[in-house]
Design a protein around this motif. Structure first.
Motif, PDB file in Angstrom:
ATOM      1  N   LEU A   8       0.838  -1.306   0.210  1.00  0.00           N
ATOM      2  CA  LEU A   8      -0.050   0.042   0.013  1.00  0.00           C
ATOM      3  C   LEU A   8       0.688   1.268   0.174  1.00  0.00           C
ATOM      4  N   ARG A   9       2.305   1.009   0.315  1.00  0.00           N
ATOM      5  CA  ARG A   9       2.867   2.410   0.154  1.00  0.00           C
ATOM      6  C   ARG A   9       3.307   2.694  -1.289  1.00  0.00           C
ATOM      7  N   ASN A  10       3.132   1.669  -1.999  1.00  0.00           N
ATOM      8  CA  ASN A  10       3.089   1.827  -3.668  1.00  0.00           C
ATOM      9  C   ASN A  10       2.285   2.747  -4.111  1.00  0.00           C
ATOM     10  N   ALA A  11       2.633   3.894  -4.599  1.00  0.00           N
ATOM     11  CA  ALA A  11       1.597   4.774  -5.220  1.00  0.00           C
ATOM     12  C   ALA A  11       0.620   4.207  -6.408  1.00  0.00           C
ATOM     13  N   ARG A  12       1.230   3.419  -7.321  1.00  0.00           N
ATOM     14  CA  ARG A  12       0.397   2.729  -8.285  1.00  0.00           C
ATOM     15  C   ARG A  12      -0.497   1.817  -7.630  1.00  0.00           C
ATOM     16  N   THR A  13      -0.257   0.938  -6.600  1.00  0.00           N
ATOM     17  CA  THR A  13      -1.205   0.026  -6.126  1.00  0.00           C
ATOM     18  C   THR A  13      -2.277   0.865  -5.507  1.00  0.00           C
ATOM     19  N   ARG A  14      -1.990   2.187  -4.818  1.00  0.00           N
ATOM     20  CA  ARG A  14      -3.252   2.821  -4.175  1.00  0.00           C
ATOM     21  C   ARG A  14      -3.991   3.220  -5.260  1.00  0.00           C
ATOM     22  N   LEU A  15      -3.536   3.613  -6.217  1.00  0.00           N
ATOM     23  CA  LEU A  15      -4.198   4.471  -7.391  1.00  0.00           C
ATOM     24  C   LEU A  15      -5.026   3.333  -8.035  1.00  0.00           C
ATOM     25  N   VAL A  16      -4.605   1.901  -8.348  1.00  0.00           N
ATOM     26  CA  VAL A  16      -5.226   0.882  -8.763  1.00  0.00           C
ATOM     27  C   VAL A  16      -6.596   0.488  -7.976  1.00  0.00           C
ATOM     28  N   LEU A  17      -6.075   0.525  -6.548  1.00  0.00           N
ATOM     29  CA  LEU A  17      -7.457  -0.024  -5.751  1.00  0.00           C
ATOM     30  C   LEU A  17      -8.206   0.926  -5.664  1.00  0.00           C
ATOM     31  N   LEU A 175     -10.033  -2.798 -12.666  1.00  0.00           N
ATOM     32  CA  LEU A 175      -8.719  -3.346 -12.337  1.00  0.00           C
ATOM     33  C   LEU A 175      -7.876  -3.012 -13.557  1.00  0.00           C
ATOM     34  N   LEU A 176      -8.184  -3.461 -14.705  1.00  0.00           N
ATOM     35  CA  LEU A 176      -7.607  -3.615 -16.014  1.00  0.00           C
ATOM     36  C   LEU A 176      -7.146  -1.780 -16.253  1.00  0.00           C
ATOM     37  N   THR A 177      -8.485  -1.345 -16.404  1.00  0.00           N
ATOM     38  CA  THR A 177      -8.192   0.337 -16.513  1.00  0.00           C
ATOM     39  C   THR A 177      -7.394   1.203 -15.919  1.00  0.00           C
ATOM     40  N   GLY A 178      -7.262   0.714 -14.434  1.00  0.00           N
ATOM     41  CA  GLY A 178      -6.432   1.447 -13.403  1.00  0.00           C
ATOM     42  C   GLY A 178      -5.301   0.895 -13.650  1.00  0.00           C
ATOM     43  N   TRP A 179      -4.818  -0.124 -13.800  1.00  0.00           N
ATOM     44  CA  TRP A 179      -3.386  -0.573 -14.212  1.00  0.00           C
ATOM     45  C   TRP A 179      -2.828  -0.085 -15.489  1.00  0.00           C
ATOM     46  N   LEU A 181      -3.827   2.760 -16.851  1.00  0.00           N
ATOM     47  CA  LEU A 181      -3.962   4.253 -16.713  1.00  0.00           C
ATOM     48  C   LEU A 181      -2.563   4.486 -15.855  1.00  0.00           C
ATOM     49  N   THR A 182      -2.429   3.737 -14.784  1.00  0.00           N
ATOM     50  CA  THR A 182      -1.334   3.939 -13.669  1.00  0.00           C
ATOM     51  C   THR A 182      -0.029   3.525 -14.729  1.00  0.00           C
ATOM     52  N   ARG A 183       0.014   2.490 -15.486  1.00  0.00           N
ATOM     53  CA  ARG A 183       1.352   2.307 -16.301  1.00  0.00           C
ATOM     54  C   ARG A 183       1.723   3.417 -17.187  1.00  0.00           C
ATOM     55  N   LEU A 184       0.514   4.037 -17.844  1.00  0.00           N
ATOM     56  CA  LEU A 184       0.925   5.096 -18.818  1.00  0.00           C
ATOM     57  C   LEU A 184       1.627   6.381 -18.032  1.00  0.00           C
ATOM     58  N   VAL A 185       0.838   6.826 -16.911  1.00  0.00           N
ATOM     59  CA  VAL A 185       1.318   7.875 -15.978  1.00  0.00           C
ATOM     60  C   VAL A 185       2.490   7.626 -15.383  1.00  0.00           C
ATOM     61  N   PHE A 186       2.739   6.617 -14.957  1.00  0.00           N
ATOM     62  CA  PHE A 186       4.018   6.278 -14.347  1.00  0.00           C
ATOM     63  C   PHE A 186       5.109   6.140 -15.247  1.00  0.00           C
ATOM     64  N   SER A 187       4.885   5.601 -16.440  1.00  0.00           N
ATOM     65  CA  SER A 187       6.008   5.472 -17.455  1.00  0.00           C
ATOM     66  C   SER A 187       6.452   6.894 -17.812  1.00  0.00           C
ATOM     67  N   ARG A 188       5.507   7.832 -17.814  1.00  0.00           N
ATOM     68  CA  ARG A 188       5.833   9.311 -18.288  1.00  0.00           C
ATOM     69  C   ARG A 188       6.515   9.829 -17.216  1.00  0.00           C
ATOM     70  N   LEU A 189       6.059   9.578 -15.879  1.00  0.00           N
ATOM     71  CA  LEU A 189       6.887  10.083 -14.629  1.00  0.00           C
ATOM     72  C   LEU A 189       8.008   9.452 -14.517  1.00  0.00           C
ATOM     73  N   LYS A 190       8.290   8.128 -14.964  1.00  0.00           N
ATOM     74  CA  LYS A 190       9.696   7.879 -14.847  1.00  0.00           C
ATOM     75  C   LYS A 190      10.522   8.624 -15.975  1.00  0.00           C
TER      76      LYS A 190
END
Length: 467
Positions: A8-17, A175-179, A181-190
């Motif tokens: 739950l400390r992972n921002a991606r996990t929190r966003l997906v949940l 779940l799929l949409t959240g994953w 979306l976070t993959r897109l967002v966090f890839s750009r943040l990376k």
């Protein structure tokens, strides 16, 4: 130690949940609303039909008596199975007179309102759920009209099962949409984080990659890259300025030291001592002038003084500068003229006057006798354009980009007293006003141009190049 993927400390996990929970709750709320609305609609329609039939049969009894009522019930029983209709007429003591139910339901008082219960139908001899209403007739007879609720209960089960399947599908989809979306967002943040790490490590040439989609991420990346370009330019200018200060101030400081040491020589005559003292004062004045110009450049680059912006009439400002330098131009045999017009702009009046004065002084320095120095005002695409042109020797094209760099002096014969900061200050003042400084060779001479934003909103835009 690697961080767990579902921590739950992972921002991606929190966003997906969070996305999953919110989507599930929203879907559940919508399905519940559909279920409740559908049931209320069906129940309302059933009650309306049953109440209408009950009222119609009661009217038939009042008009035609028991014979008319029995006839009406028998007529309705002919297609009762198709409509899931139920009828029961009993005597005052419970004797069944007509209908398709075996007996009066126990515990139901005529006129007690809407009831839901299980009764046995005569045609199937099976217990079925019904929804019904009843009345007591004038002669004591009891009349009950209802509808078979089996189909509605089956509909409820189908609706609940379908809702459950839809809820599970919505859960999986969220779940799929959240994953994704976070993959897109966090890839750009990376990408941004990697670029920032490289810049922190000292590589100021790194830029955030753009994917060419034109979306908000590309727009943010473009804005950040422009900011990084500006930072790299400022850092480069800072390095150049620092190196130039260390190099160009060494000579006047050395000369000042020599003058001061010479003053301590007891064999020096009074006239020579006075001459060396005056030369030392000249070196001090030169150093103070250089430091003052550096301070003005730094303040302009930092945007200090924007709070002092006021409407500036460029025509009046240019006229004052031309009037100030006309005697100097006349002494050199040069004609100084003002042409064109420009709208007022928000600006720092003293700094704009300083910038124009530097341009005029630079033009007069190289203008040959009998030539003209022209100060021209104009405008283009929301910018005011102020240019100064002379008929001197011009500047080699390869040196034009260096004119606005600090401590750049293209005339070696004047380098001892010319610090090379005049045009650097002009460029800094132009950027402070949302514009730019540029120079180009004419035939003959050089034209130096200031492009200034006419409004504060335009300060972030790219000024047009002079035509």
């Amino acid at each position: 130690m690697a961080r767990p993927l579902l921590s739950l400390r992972n921002a991606r996990t929190r966003l997906v949940l969070t996305s999953m929970v919110l989507s599930t709750l929203l879907t559940a709320a919508v399905l519940t609303l559909v279920y409740v609305t559908a049931n209320r609609t069906i129940a309302g329609e059933t009650r309306s039909v049953v109440t209408a039939e009950l009222t119609g049969l009661a009217d038939e009894y009042e008009r035609r008596g028991m014979i008319g009522l029995l006839t009406a019930i028998e007529r309705r029983l002919e297609n009762a199975a198709e409509r899931d209709a139920l009828y029961l007429l009993t005597g005052p003591r419970g004797t069944v007179l007509a209908g398709n139910m075996l007996r009066w339901p126990p515990g139901v008082e005529p006129g007690s309102g809407w009831v839901e219960l299980d009764l046995i139908k005569t045609d199937s001899n099976e217990s079925v759920p019904i929804s019904a209403a009843s009345i007591r007739l004038r002669g004591g007879e009891r009349l009950l009209v209802g509808r078979d609720a089996s189909a509605r209960r089956q509909f409820d089960r189908v609706l609940i099962r379908s809702g459950a399947l839809a809820l599970m599908a919505a859960l999986a989809l969220s779940l799929l949409t959240g994953w994704l979306l976070t993959r897109l967002v966090f890839s750009r943040l990376k990408d941004i984080a990697r670029t920032a790490d490289d810049i922190v490590s000292g590589d100021l040439t790194r830029r955030i990659p753009m994917r060419g989609t034109g979306d908000e991420f590309d727009q943010v990346a473009g804005t950040l890259n422009e900011m990084l370009d500006r930072i790299e330019e400022l850092v480069s200018n800072l390095r150049t300025t620092s190196n130039s200060i260390a190099h160009d101030l060494r000579s006047p400081l050395s000369r000042l030291r020599q003058r001061v040491e010479a003053l301590s020589d007891p064999a020096l005559s009074a006239d020579d001592r006075e001459t060396d003292a005056l030369r030392a004062l000249g070196e001090v004045d030169h150093l103070l002038r250089v430091l003052g110009q550096l301070t003005e450049i730094s303040r302009a680059e930092a945007g200090l003084g924007r709070e002092q912006f006021e409407p500036v009439d460029l025509a009046q400002l240019a006229g004052d500068v031309v009037e100030l330098y006309e005697p100097v131009a006349a002494d050199q045999g040069v004609k100084l003229q003002l042409t064109g017009a420009a709208d007022p702009i928000p600006g720092h009046r003293p700094l704009l006057s300083q910038a124009l004065s530097n341009l005029v002084e630079n033009a007069l320095r190289y203008a040959p006798e009998g030539s003209t120095v022209a100060v021209n005002l104009g405008g283009k695409d929301g910018y005011a354009i102020l240019s100064v042109s002379d008929q001197g020797p011009g500047v080699p094209d390869t040196d034009l980009p260096r004119l606005e760099q600090p401590f750049v002096t293209l005339d070696p014969s004047r380098s001892s007293r010319n610090s090379g900061l005049g045009l650097a200050l002009v460029a800094a003042i132009a950027r402070m006003h949302g514009g730019a400084f540029s120079a180009r060779n004419r035939d003959p001479g050089l034209e130096a141009t200031l492009t200034l934003a006419r409004s504060r909103r335009a300060h972030a835009a790219r000024p047009p190049l002079p035509s």
